[in-house]
Design a protein around this motif. Structure first.
Motif, PDB file in Angstrom:
ATOM      1  N   TYR A  62       0.837  -1.203   0.000  1.00  0.00           N
ATOM      2  CA  TYR A  62       0.000   0.000   0.000  1.00  0.00           C
ATOM      3  C   TYR A  62       0.870   1.250   0.000  1.00  0.00           C
ATOM      4  O   TYR A  62       0.558   2.234  -0.665  1.00  0.00           O
ATOM      5  N   ASN A  94       0.750   3.792  -3.065  1.00  0.00           N
ATOM      6  CA  ASN A  94       0.249   5.133  -2.790  1.00  0.00           C
ATOM      7  C   ASN A  94       1.282   6.222  -2.997  1.00  0.00           C
ATOM      8  O   ASN A  94       0.946   7.395  -2.983  1.00  0.00           O
ATOM      9  N   HIS A 121      -6.528  -1.914   5.580  1.00  0.00           N
ATOM     10  CA  HIS A 121      -5.779  -1.496   4.389  1.00  0.00           C
ATOM     11  C   HIS A 121      -6.532  -1.890   3.114  1.00  0.00           C
ATOM     12  O   HIS A 121      -6.646  -1.090   2.186  1.00  0.00           O
TER      13      HIS A 121
END
Length: 195
Positions: free
Chosen positions: A24, A28, A97
């Protein structure tokens, strides 16, 4: 269950935390443009407190035994409970998440394609990732029989949580307004039915 096995389980939990978060974090870094950020010196200090309590202090204890003067007798049932809580923490961490997807960030940030997530684990609590961190801190208390290293996670993460939560919810209200107010009415912050 032995003291060494409890320390290994704490380490495995830390590795698991990183394995869950890494994809993640990497994804991101390429996310859309940030439109609102509260990443400032205060946020940096809060993150440092959390890292110290959940990472640095217990790591020193696990690898060196310092501060040994604060040890208390190991009790295998507590450590076994800590292992179960660690599993629950990692499961919640993974769910939060997954449910946030591209909306996730390590700090207080919103980007131009940000959406309000109210499904999955977010259907029951507004901050399931914080729920996971509280569980992680509790697991640390149960796994590490030391009056400093054990509760350091509760203290460190507690400083982050209570120093951040009002700002985070104010930011969500400023972006999502009544939609977030309605969401707040039907969900708890951290633990359903409690808080």
């Amino acid at each position: 269950m032995t003291p060494d096995l409890a320390k290994i389980l704490w380490l495995v939990g830390g590795v698991g935390w990183y394995v869950i978060r890494f994809p993640y974090e990497r994804r991101n870094k390429r996310k859309n443009r940030i439109v609102k950020s509260q990443f400032d010196i205060r946020e940096t200090l809060l993150l440092a407190c959390s890292l110290s309590g959940l990472g640095i202090v217990p790591l020193i204890y696990v690898f060196t035994g310092f501060p040994a003067f604060a040890d208390y007798p190991f009790r295998w049932p507590l450590a076994a409970a800590g292992a179960l809580v660690m599993v629950a923490a990692l499961a919640m961490f993974r769910l939060s998440h997954r449910d946030l997807g591209r909306n996730w960030s390590v700090s207080l940030e919103l980007h131009d394609s940000h959406s309000l997530v109210t499904e999955g684990s977010y259907r029951y609590v507004r901050h399931p990732m914080y729920t996971a961190f509280w569980l992680l801190a509790l697991a640390q208390v149960l796994l590490l029989p030391n009056w400093i290293a054990g509760p350091a996670g509760l203290v460190g993460f507690g400083i982050l949580f209570f120093g951040r939560i009002e700002r985070e919810e104010a930011m969500m209200l400023s972006i999502f307004g009544d939609q977030y107010r309605e969401y707040m009415k039907r969900t708890a912050r951290i633990f359903p039915g409690l808080y």
